[in-house]
Motif scaffolding. Structure first.
Motif, PDB file in Angstrom:
ATOM      1  N   ALA A  48       8.771 -41.480 -22.758  1.00  0.00           N
ATOM      2  CA  ALA A  48       8.123 -42.661 -23.318  1.00  0.00           C
ATOM      3  C   ALA A  48       6.617 -42.615 -23.093  1.00  0.00           C
ATOM      4  N   CYS A  49       6.210 -42.106 -21.958  1.00  0.00           N
ATOM      5  CA  CYS A  49       4.776 -41.990 -21.651  1.00  0.00           C
ATOM      6  C   CYS A  49       4.074 -41.101 -22.675  1.00  0.00           C
ATOM      7  N   THR A  50       4.673 -39.987 -23.046  1.00  0.00           N
ATOM      8  CA  THR A  50       4.035 -39.099 -24.020  1.00  0.00           C
ATOM      9  C   THR A  50       3.949 -39.773 -25.382  1.00  0.00           C
ATOM     10  N   ARG A  51       4.917 -40.574 -25.724  1.00  0.00           N
ATOM     11  CA  ARG A  51       4.881 -41.268 -27.014  1.00  0.00           C
ATOM     12  C   ARG A  51       3.822 -42.358 -27.045  1.00  0.00           C
ATOM     13  N   LYS A  52       3.641 -43.032 -25.928  1.00  0.00           N
ATOM     14  CA  LYS A  52       2.653 -44.106 -25.904  1.00  0.00           C
ATOM     15  C   LYS A  52       1.274 -43.562 -26.211  1.00  0.00           C
ATOM     16  N   SER A  53       0.935 -42.480 -25.596  1.00  0.00           N
ATOM     17  CA  SER A  53      -0.414 -41.960 -25.778  1.00  0.00           C
ATOM     18  C   SER A  53      -0.631 -41.368 -27.168  1.00  0.00           C
ATOM     19  N   HIS A  54       0.439 -40.986 -27.859  1.00  0.00           N
ATOM     20  CA  HIS A  54       0.279 -40.328 -29.148  1.00  0.00           C
ATOM     21  C   HIS A  54       0.706 -41.154 -30.351  1.00  0.00           C
TER      22      HIS A  54
ATOM     23  N   ALA B 299      16.188 -47.871  -9.345  1.00  0.00           N
ATOM     24  CA  ALA B 299      15.297 -48.952  -9.783  1.00  0.00           C
ATOM     25  C   ALA B 299      13.890 -48.745  -9.231  1.00  0.00           C
ATOM     26  N   ASP B 300      13.792 -48.411  -7.951  1.00  0.00           N
ATOM     27  CA  ASP B 300      12.482 -48.168  -7.343  1.00  0.00           C
ATOM     28  C   ASP B 300      11.765 -47.007  -8.011  1.00  0.00           C
ATOM     29  N   ASP B 301      12.498 -45.924  -8.275  1.00  0.00           N
ATOM     30  CA  ASP B 301      11.910 -44.746  -8.927  1.00  0.00           C
ATOM     31  C   ASP B 301      11.435 -45.087 -10.339  1.00  0.00           C
TER      32      ASP B 301
ATOM     33  N   ALA C 139       7.155 -45.826 -14.145  1.00  0.00           N
ATOM     34  CA  ALA C 139       6.614 -46.620 -15.246  1.00  0.00           C
ATOM     35  C   ALA C 139       5.196 -47.090 -14.940  1.00  0.00           C
ATOM     36  N   SER C 140       4.940 -47.490 -13.706  1.00  0.00           N
ATOM     37  CA  SER C 140       3.595 -47.957 -13.371  1.00  0.00           C
ATOM     38  C   SER C 140       2.601 -46.798 -13.406  1.00  0.00           C
ATOM     39  N   ARG C 141       3.060 -45.619 -13.061  1.00  0.00           N
ATOM     40  CA  ARG C 141       2.203 -44.427 -13.102  1.00  0.00           C
ATOM     41  C   ARG C 141       1.881 -44.037 -14.540  1.00  0.00           C
TER      42      ARG C 141
END
Length: 153
Positions: A25-31, A49-51, A56-58
């Motif tokens: 999801a992170c790669t999609r957000k930026s592109h 959940a913690d992971d 996600a915050s990172r």
């Protein structure tokens, strides 16, 4: 949700683990997208959940998490439910008792649309910040609904 007006939504259900979904999801957000949400279950796994929250915050990906499972969010469309579940299967049985026609493969919006406002209110009552993602039961799906509605204005 898919309409010409308002937010454009793509749904992807990759067959990988939860952390890999957040990373993708992170790669999609930026592109591709201005905002990316991952809708996931915690399955009562505190470590998972913690992971997920940490990853996600990172990566600046938003999480829509439900504990023990997404079906809890659907339950909230029909009744106020604050008692903990022992498993995701128990929550699914509760949902089936409320919506006898429901099955995992045939979730119909029409079975839940009338209770959307109630579900948001009930979920906010359990977790007003939307950040207590491992509380059993809980869901912060109301945050995603709020953002989608804002995109319709």
């Amino acid at each position: 949700m898919r309409s010409r007006r308002g937010p454009q939504i793509d749904v992807d259900m990759p067959e990988v683990d939860h952390l890999s979904i957040v990373r993708e999801a992170c790669t999609r957000k930026s592109h591709e997208y201005s905002a990316v949400w991952c809708v996931l279950d915690t399955e009562l796994d505190q470590s998972l959940a913690d992971d997920l929250v940490r990853e996600a915050s990172r990566t600046s990906v938003e999480l829509c998490l439900s504990t023990p499972c997404f079906e809890f969010w659907l339950i909230m469309h029909h009744v106020d439910c604050t008692r903990p579940f022992q498993s995701a299967e128990e929550a699914k049985k509760k949902l089936k008792s409320l919506v006898p026609s429901w099955s995992e493969g045939t979730t119909r919006f029409s079975d839940f649309s009338h209770g959307l406002e109630d579900a948001c209110r009930r979920a906010r009552k359990i977790d007003p910040t939307g950040r207590e993602v491992s509380k059993n039961p809980s869901t912060n799906a109301w945050r995603l609904v709020t953002e989608l509605r804002a995109g319709l204005d």
